[in-house]
Design an enzyme around this catalytic site. Structure first.
Site, short mmCIF file in Angstrom:
data_model
loop_
_atom_site.label_atom_id
_atom_site.label_comp_id
_atom_site.label_asym_id
_atom_site.label_seq_id
_atom_site.Cartn_x
_atom_site.Cartn_y
_atom_site.Cartn_z
CB ALA A 151 14.04 -13.24 18.18
NE ARG A 159 -4.53 -2.24 -0.66
CZ ARG A 159 -3.24 -2.18 -0.35
NH1 ARG A 159 -2.86 -2.41 0.89
NH2 ARG A 159 -2.34 -1.88 -1.26
CD GLU A 198 1.58 -6.15 8.54
OE1 GLU A 198 0.53 -6.83 8.50
OE2 GLU A 198 2.48 -6.24 7.67
CB ALA A 251 10.28 -1.55 10.24
CD GLU A 305 14.24 -12.08 8.59
OE1 GLU A 305 13.42 -13.01 8.46
OE2 GLU A 305 13.92 -10.91 8.88
CB THR A 315 9.31 -4.51 2.88
OG1 THR A 315 8.78 -4.07 4.13
CG2 THR A 315 9.66 -3.29 2.05
CG ASP A 353 7.70 -15.05 15.20
OD1 ASP A 353 6.64 -15.70 15.25
OD2 ASP A 353 8.61 -15.30 14.40
N GLY A 382 5.05 -4.04 -3.67
CA GLY A 382 5.51 -3.22 -4.78
C GLY A 382 6.44 -2.12 -4.32
N GLY A 383 6.61 -1.98 -2.98
CA GLY A 383 7.47 -0.94 -2.45
C GLY A 383 6.85 0.45 -2.55
#
Length: 699
Positions: A396, A527, A665, A253, A274, A283, A467, A287-288
């Site tokens: 962050a 799932r 997410e 994202a 990051e 990600t 976070d 598997g993308g």
């Protein structure tokens, strides 16, 4: 003075100890004269640490004047059933032999070495310094077991300095483990130490490199004390960074948002924060997979009956109609245009075949070549090419709000201790992912499952600890659906992560049986359904069976040879006749044969009257068979920050928090009570772009 060498605990054999000795309970460390008079040691309890397979391992060592009285592992992150075998066996053995020079426990070598090194670290003040031989110039071979299998390398030494480390053989995951193969040798050479930090995001592969270099140096007769000094990191300079948009989290994202922002205006300045050493988050570990209705592969395969409406209904139904219809509509309508944008503009290369995931009415899932790692690397390259600035190793800590309550920046701390202030002129986009790796948060919000404590592993990146949710909550944000936590049903008990060889079940034919040898669920179900059924089986352990025809059809040996070899070594996979594989797992073979015979009869009749399976409803054929054990793992947290259709974060009163946006997410309300496979990546890409546009336009 009694010789410490008699106990074979010379400091020359110190491996990767990185902790510091705790003060003894009663007295300070002895002088040589005191030790001569009183014995080998000053009685007391001492602590030492070393790096194990899963992280720092700490031991407590209790000493009398002449004896190791007790050794206890007081903290660790080792794999249950593998590393814990060494933890159960070695401390008592070291105390019994009165020496840390004991053999490693088979199958738990890295944990064993960590325990030994930690004990030596605890006792280092009592080690007698001895002269060591000069390490001769030359190139020395070393090896260790990586995440996927054997790793071999060569270490070149000149003038007792490590000058080159060359990995000669490995089967690490491309784009994840291979990142460590580049970074960790550089760190070792820079600091002349095997006590450097692992590459966050590729910890297992990092530790394999460290272990292999240690192996090479030990073989060469090196004084490991010289090469095991923990580097001292000097605090970096505090900085202030001004940008138009600040993005927190460089996963799917965040990187997509950065690209879209630069596409909208090349003059926009973008800072991406990051905390890990590498980008990608969940990600990169995926598997993308990207579900898109009406995609070009569908048309090539003759699938012409898919539609936006079908996709929309599948997402809502799969999430038990708990998702926000307006947000789901955005995904359904934008999936195909976004997939085409990723292909044509960003440069993602998709395979020429697709998959059909449980809960989707038709096969509509595109697969990028190179899976999640290649997908993320392509996003990162495009973001950098367009001019986005990415700050790695920068975590962050808090949102900065002005007096009006507008998000105007973020505070952060870099790995070297430097404090950063990121000022955001337009706003802040939170893309930090969910909280699947945060056990405390899982337990706090869980209402779906019997427990989500540390006994339940996770497929998630170690970065996924909630976070962004925490920071936004402190700024007054609202959350939705936090109790909706998804388990992935088929995972390796040794690692907690999903099997790549399980693609056979997803794409073809396989059976799931319990410890009693009986089928218990529709193998093509969603799932949550399979996970729920698995948890109700004996010991929550089940087994997947694949026949030889499917093994060949899905090219398991060709594509996943390293995983197959590693799984056989760790005992979670058996290959052979039904008698052989069932005996390996102590599953009654007669019952398994009856189960397969009954299932095949259902296929002949054309209806699965037991569990309602329709997709890949084919017979189980001849062996040799693959049979592997499986447990559930936390996979996705559907709950998170509440957003509107403009990706604006809403407060507890339902109003947008000015200047604050979120995507991926970290948000809630899209997937409802269950996320369908291959909808997460569309979610990140679509709402990452929406958030970027909203932030630029000041919505």
């Amino acid at each position: 003075m009694k010789k410490f060498a008699a106990l074979m605990l010379s400091s020359a054999l110190l491996l990767t100890a990185c902790g510091t000795k705790a003060a003894p309970e009663t007295t300070a460390a002895p002088t040589a004269a005191e030790t001569e008079a009183e014995g080998l040691y000053t009685p007391g309890t001492y602590e030492g640490s070393a790096e194990g397979f899963g992280g720092t391992l700490t031991v407590s060592v209790t000493l009398s004047a002449d004896k190791i009285e007790n050794v206890e592992v007081v903290s660790h992150s080792e794999t249950d059933g593998i590393g814990t075998k060494a933890i159960e066996a070695l401390p008592a053995l070291i105390a019994e032999k009165n020496s840390a020079d004991v053999d490693a426990v088979g199958g738990a070598t890295m944990t064993s070495k960590a325990i030994i090194a930690a004990v030596k670290d605890a006792m280092k003040d009592f080690a007698e310094e001895t002269e060591t031989a000069v390490l001769a110039d030359g190139t020395y071979a070393g090896e260790a077991t990586g995440y996927q299998g054997p790793l071999k390398l060569e270490v070149t030494v000149a003038d007792e300095k490590i000058t080159e480390i060359k990995v000669t053989e490995n089967v690490e995951t491309v784009g994840i483990g291979t990142k460590a193969l580049d970074a960790v040798p550089q760190r070792i050479i820079e600091h002349q130490s095997v006590a450097v930090d692992a590459l966050s995001g590729a910890t297992a592969s990092s530790k394999a490199v460290l272990a292999a270099v240690t192996n090479a140096l030990e073989t060469a007769g090196a004084d490991m004390a010289k090469y095991s000094v923990k580097p001292v990191v000097e605090k970096g300079e505090d900085q202030v960074v001004d940008a138009d948009i600040v993005i927190v989290g460089a996963g799917g994202a965040g990187l997509t948002a950065a690209i879209e922002a630069k596409v909208q205006s090349e003059d926009i300045t973008v800072a991406v924060i990051e905390k890990m050493d590498i980008t990608g988050g969940n990600t990169r570990m995926s598997g993308g997979e990207f579900a898109a209705p009406g995609n070009w592969v569908q048309l090539e395969e003759g699938i012409t009956d898919d539609s936006v409406e079908k996709y929309y209904n599948d997402i809502l139904k799969g999430g038990y109609n708990l998702g926000n219809p307006d947000l789901v509509r955005i995904i359904a309508e934008n999936a195909l245009p976004t997939a085409e944008w990723l292909k044509d503009f960003v440069g993602i290369k998709f395979r020429d075949h697709q998959s059909w995931y449980g809960g989707h009415e038709v096969a509509r899932t595109l697969w990028p070549e190179g899976d999640g790692p290649a997908y993320v690397d392509t996003l990162e390259a495009k973001a950098r090419e367009l001019g986005a600035d990415i700050y790695l190793q920068t975590e962050a800590t808090d949102l900065i709000l002005d007096n009006a309550g507008r998000a105007v920046g973020v505070t952060a701390v870099r790995k070297d201790g430097a404090n950063f202030t990121f000022n955001a002129k337009n706003g802040v986009i939170i893309t930090t992912g969910g909280f699947g790796r945060n056990v405390e948060m899982r337990q706090k919000y869980n209402t779906m499952w019997p427990t989500l404590d540390e006994s339940i592993p996770s497929t998630n990146s170690p970065a996924i600890t909630g976070d962004g949710i925490r920071m936004a909550l402190e700024a007054g944000a609202n959350t939705v659906g936090m109790e909706n936590i998804q388990l992935y049903p088929v995972n390796n008990p040794a690692t907690g992560n999903y099997y790549y060889i399980d693609y056979a079940r997803l794409n073809s034919t396989a059976l799931l049986v319990n410890k009693e040898g009986k089928r218990f669920v529709n193998e093509k179900g969603t799932r949550d359904v399979i996970s729920d059924a698995t948890l109700k089986q004996t010991d929550s352990m089940v087994y997947e069976i694949i026949d030889a025809g499917v093994v060949a059809e899905q090219k398991l040996y060709e594509d996943y040879a390293a995983e197959i070899e590693q799984c056989q070594k760790t005992g979670v996979l058996a290959i052979g006749t039904l008698d052989e594989v069932c005996a390996h797992f102590d599953v009654p073979v007669d019952v398994v044969k009856e189960t397969i015979e009954h299932y095949n009869s259902l296929v002949e009749s054309g209806e699965d009257t037991d569990f309602g399976r329709t997709d890949n409803f084919n017979k189980i054929g001849e062996g040799p068979y693959f049979m592997f054990s499986s447990v559930v793992s936390v996979h996705h947290t559907m709950g998170g920050l509440e957003i509107d259709t403009e990706a604006r974060v809403l407060n507890t009163e339902g109003n947008p928090i000015p200047g604050l946006y979120a995507a991926g997410e970290v948000t809630g309300g899209i997937h409802g009570g269950n996320r369908l496979g291959s909808v997460a990546v569309p979610d990140t890409a679509i709402f990452g772009r929406v958030a970027a546009r909203s932030c630029i336009e000041g919505k």
